[in-house]
Write a protein that holds these residues in place. Structure first.
Motif, short mmCIF file in Angstrom:
data_model
loop_
_atom_site.label_atom_id
_atom_site.label_comp_id
_atom_site.label_asym_id
_atom_site.label_seq_id
_atom_site.Cartn_x
_atom_site.Cartn_y
_atom_site.Cartn_z
N GLU A 1 51.96 -66.49 124.99
CA GLU A 1 51.93 -67.85 124.82
C GLU A 1 51.68 -68.12 123.42
O GLU A 1 52.16 -69.32 122.89
CB GLU A 1 50.59 -68.59 125.76
N ASP A 2 50.94 -67.37 122.72
CA ASP A 2 50.52 -67.70 121.41
C ASP A 2 51.61 -67.18 120.23
O ASP A 2 51.43 -67.10 119.21
CB ASP A 2 49.18 -67.22 120.95
N GLY A 3 52.67 -66.53 120.81
CA GLY A 3 53.73 -66.04 120.10
C GLY A 3 54.42 -64.59 120.42
O GLY A 3 54.37 -64.70 121.75
N VAL A 4 54.90 -63.58 119.81
CA VAL A 4 55.53 -62.65 120.16
C VAL A 4 54.67 -61.43 119.54
O VAL A 4 53.88 -61.15 118.47
CB VAL A 4 56.98 -62.59 119.16
N ARG A 5 54.82 -60.37 120.48
CA ARG A 5 54.18 -59.30 120.20
C ARG A 5 54.95 -58.00 120.39
O ARG A 5 55.72 -58.01 121.27
CB ARG A 5 52.76 -58.97 121.07
N TRP A 6 55.03 -57.03 119.50
CA TRP A 6 55.81 -55.77 119.64
C TRP A 6 54.81 -54.97 120.13
O TRP A 6 53.80 -54.54 119.70
CB TRP A 6 56.40 -55.41 118.15
N TRP A 7 55.10 -53.96 121.07
CA TRP A 7 54.27 -53.07 121.40
C TRP A 7 55.24 -51.81 121.97
O TRP A 7 56.47 -51.89 122.02
CB TRP A 7 53.48 -53.37 122.74
N ASN A 8 54.57 -50.71 122.11
CA ASN A 8 55.22 -49.43 122.56
C ASN A 8 54.48 -48.49 123.37
O ASN A 8 53.10 -48.89 123.43
CB ASN A 8 55.74 -48.45 121.30
N ASP A 9 54.92 -47.56 123.99
CA ASP A 9 54.17 -46.70 124.64
C ASP A 9 53.43 -45.46 123.86
O ASP A 9 53.16 -44.47 124.73
CB ASP A 9 54.90 -46.24 125.93
N LYS A 10 53.42 -45.39 122.71
CA LYS A 10 53.15 -44.31 121.93
C LYS A 10 51.47 -44.27 121.96
O LYS A 10 50.79 -45.37 122.03
CB LYS A 10 53.61 -44.28 120.54
N ILE A 11 50.90 -43.24 121.78
CA ILE A 11 49.70 -42.99 121.80
C ILE A 11 49.07 -42.42 120.32
O ILE A 11 49.92 -41.73 119.62
CB ILE A 11 49.28 -41.87 122.58
N TYR A 12 48.07 -43.20 119.65
CA TYR A 12 47.72 -43.03 118.49
C TYR A 12 46.26 -42.65 118.50
O TYR A 12 45.29 -43.19 119.41
CB TYR A 12 47.87 -44.24 117.50
N ASP A 13 45.61 -41.94 117.41
CA ASP A 13 44.26 -41.35 117.23
C ASP A 13 43.64 -42.82 116.49
O ASP A 13 44.28 -43.56 116.05
CB ASP A 13 44.07 -40.35 116.44
N LEU A 14 42.36 -42.69 116.03
CA LEU A 14 41.55 -43.73 115.57
C LEU A 14 42.11 -43.91 113.88
O LEU A 14 41.94 -44.76 113.48
CB LEU A 14 40.07 -43.41 115.68
N GLN A 15 42.65 -42.85 113.73
CA GLN A 15 43.32 -42.99 112.05
C GLN A 15 44.62 -43.44 112.09
O GLN A 15 45.21 -43.72 111.09
CB GLN A 15 43.29 -41.62 111.44
N GLY A 16 45.37 -43.83 113.23
CA GLY A 16 46.70 -44.47 113.36
C GLY A 16 47.73 -43.36 113.31
O GLY A 16 48.78 -43.76 113.22
N ARG A 17 47.28 -41.91 113.53
CA ARG A 17 48.53 -40.83 113.53
C ARG A 17 48.86 -40.97 115.17
O ARG A 17 47.97 -40.93 116.17
CB ARG A 17 47.85 -39.48 113.49
N GLU A 18 50.52 -40.62 115.22
CA GLU A 18 50.84 -40.37 116.53
C GLU A 18 50.32 -39.41 116.91
O GLU A 18 50.33 -38.29 116.53
CB GLU A 18 52.46 -40.73 116.50
N LEU A 19 50.16 -39.47 118.58
CA LEU A 19 49.72 -38.19 119.32
C LEU A 19 50.81 -37.92 120.07
O LEU A 19 51.49 -38.88 120.73
CB LEU A 19 48.28 -38.33 120.01
#
Length: 193
Positions: free
Chosen positions: A156-174
């Motif tokens: 409703e409030d706009g566009v969101r991009w998402w993916n099914d990837k998993i990240y740790d709390l530092q933003g590194r892909e797992l």
């Protein structure tokens, strides 16, 4: 003598009918003339002939395009509205600049155009959702983006991009879900026990 009277009566009858028919025809012609004058007195601008342009670059540049306008109005007033991230900004004039906007924003752009001619005003209003297309380096209508792209969601409030990837709390892909540790998936914080 009877024939002469009948002929006179018929002549008078037809003459009266002819006069009534002329009056009726005159009344119709007058009404058509008045209708034509009324149509000419009311200007017709056609809001569909007005559009706007945007310019890529730092901030958000927008302007009114009147190159296809049907008439030549006496004056034009333009009021802009640009909304993003829950905030709306207003502007006016044939051209305006909104430095608060970035190319990562989803915009709700609107205008109210007041066209004046011979003391008559016509108001044209429009609202569009825009996103910045990184491929063409330009602002495009939200509905021009193919929705079959993976990870594309319209909210409703706009566009969101998402993916099914998993990240740790530092933003590194797992590569896999960690056990007993917090991780981020689809923009939400999770923990598996």
């Amino acid at each position: 003598m009877d024939n002469n009277n009948n002929i006179r009566r018929l002549s008078v009858y037809l003459l009266n009918k002819k006069i009534k028919m002329k009056k009726l025809l005159l009344a119709v012609l007058v009404l058509i003339g008045l209708q034509t004058q009324a149509q000419q007195a009311t200007p017709y601008f056609c809001c569909d002939s007005i559009t706007y342009w945007t310019d890529q670059g730092q901030g958000f540049n927008i302007g009114l395009d009147t190159s296809n306008i049907v008439h030549n109005p006496d004056s034009i007033d333009v009021w802009w509205s640009v909304c993003t991230n829950g905030l709306c900004y207003s502007g006016d004039g044939m051209y305006d600049y909104f430095p608060q906007v970035t190319v990562y924003d989803t915009l709700k752009v609107g205008y109210d155009v007041y066209l004046y001619e011979n003391g008559v005003a016509e108001v044209c209003s429009r609202e569009d959702w825009l996103v910045f297309d990184q491929n063409s380096f330009s602002w495009v209508l939200l509905n021009m983006i193919p929705t079959s792209l993976p990870g594309f969601v319209i909210e409703e409030d706009g566009v969101r991009w998402w993916n099914d990837k998993i990240y740790d709390l530092q933003g590194r892909e797992l590569k896999e879900i960690p056990v007993g540790k917090m991780y981020i998936r689809e923009g939400k914080l999770h923990i598996t026990r």
